[in-house]
Design a protein around this motif. Structure first.
Motif, short mmCIF file in Angstrom:
data_model
loop_
_atom_site.label_atom_id
_atom_site.label_comp_id
_atom_site.label_asym_id
_atom_site.label_seq_id
_atom_site.Cartn_x
_atom_site.Cartn_y
_atom_site.Cartn_z
N ALA A 75 0.84 -1.20 0.00
CA ALA A 75 0.00 0.00 0.00
C ALA A 75 0.88 1.25 0.00
O ALA A 75 1.92 1.28 0.65
N VAL A 77 0.19 3.93 1.42
CA VAL A 77 -0.06 4.61 2.69
C VAL A 77 0.63 3.81 3.81
O VAL A 77 0.59 2.58 3.81
N MET A 79 0.94 1.87 6.96
CA MET A 79 -0.06 1.10 7.71
C MET A 79 0.63 0.25 8.78
O MET A 79 1.73 -0.23 8.59
N THR A 91 3.86 -3.98 10.18
CA THR A 91 3.91 -2.69 9.51
C THR A 91 4.21 -2.95 8.05
O THR A 91 4.79 -3.97 7.70
N ASN A 92 3.82 -2.01 7.20
CA ASN A 92 4.17 -2.18 5.79
C ASN A 92 5.42 -1.36 5.47
O ASN A 92 5.93 -0.60 6.30
N TYR A 95 5.27 2.43 5.95
CA TYR A 95 5.39 2.83 7.36
C TYR A 95 6.86 2.83 7.79
O TYR A 95 7.35 3.78 8.40
N GLU A 139 -9.22 9.99 14.29
CA GLU A 139 -8.37 10.67 13.31
C GLU A 139 -7.81 11.92 13.95
O GLU A 139 -8.51 12.63 14.67
N SER A 157 -5.07 7.85 11.21
CA SER A 157 -6.44 7.32 11.27
C SER A 157 -6.35 5.91 11.82
O SER A 157 -5.54 5.11 11.35
N SER A 158 -7.19 5.60 12.81
CA SER A 158 -7.15 4.28 13.44
C SER A 158 -8.55 3.71 13.57
O SER A 158 -9.51 4.43 13.86
N THR A 173 -3.85 1.15 11.82
CA THR A 173 -3.53 2.58 11.77
C THR A 173 -2.93 2.93 10.44
O THR A 173 -2.07 2.20 9.92
N HIS A 174 -3.40 4.07 9.87
CA HIS A 174 -2.83 4.63 8.63
C HIS A 174 -2.19 5.96 8.99
O HIS A 174 -2.77 6.76 9.74
N GLN A 176 -0.51 9.36 7.08
CA GLN A 176 -0.29 10.06 5.80
C GLN A 176 0.32 11.40 6.06
O GLN A 176 -0.01 12.06 7.00
#
Length: 176
Positions: A75, A77, A79, A91-92, A95, A139, A157-158, A173-174, A176
């Protein structure tokens, strides 16, 4: 008598079963041998169909899991998944790049260390309220601290992902 022929789809192929006519010694008015043979064939076909369905279901699930993993990992974003005891589960790459840490480092640190000290108390309260079901989502713009010490402002944002099997919920969680 004529042979009995059955065709069954298996693993994308058609399998054909053919049983020759019964030997003349078994041909009589007594249909028991023929009934046993027919029952055996029917049970064999049912077993093949069940195995085929199970193999297809397993392959479909594996594909779905791979697609989900790829969607999370790739992704654009940032995450993360965070456990109820404040530990990173996953985590990605976005992140990890944003924060400058490896997954192993993040697992040791936990999410609150990445927040500016002035953000930590409120973030802890919001996380607890989310996990306790008092809020559906949260958020906020927060100040994060990267590994190199640089401050980064991010919109966070969670949401809570509930565990249907009774385990602890996790926080998605995201950033940005």
């Amino acid at each position: 008598g004529a042979p009995i022929v059955l065709s069954v789809p298996l693993f994308g192929q058609i399998l054909t079963f053919a049983v020759s006519a019964l030997p003349s010694a078994l041909e009589s008015d007594d249909i028991l041998p023929e009934a046993m043979l027919t029952l055996g064939l029917v049970l064999s076909v049912v077993l093949v169909v069940i195995v085929n369905a199970a193999v297809r279901a397993r392959a479909k699930l594996a594909l779905s899991e791979r697609q989900y993993r790829d969607t999370f990992d790739n992704a654009p974003v940032a995450m993360s998944w965070v456990s109820g005891d404040d530990k990173f589960i996953r985590t990605n790459s976005a992140y990890r790049e944003m924060m400058g840490y490896s997954m192993e480092e993040l697992e040791r640190l936990g999410p609150f260390v990445l927040l500016h000290p002035s953000e930590r108390a409120e973030a802890s309260v919001v996380m607890r309220r989310l996990l306790d079901g008092e809020m559906d989502r949260a958020e906020k713009e927060v100040r994060c601290i990267r590994k190199d010490g640089q401050s980064v402002w991010a919109n966070i944002s969670s949401v809570v992902l509930k565990n249907e099997e009774g385990g602890s919920p996790i926080l998605l969680t995201h950033l940005q």
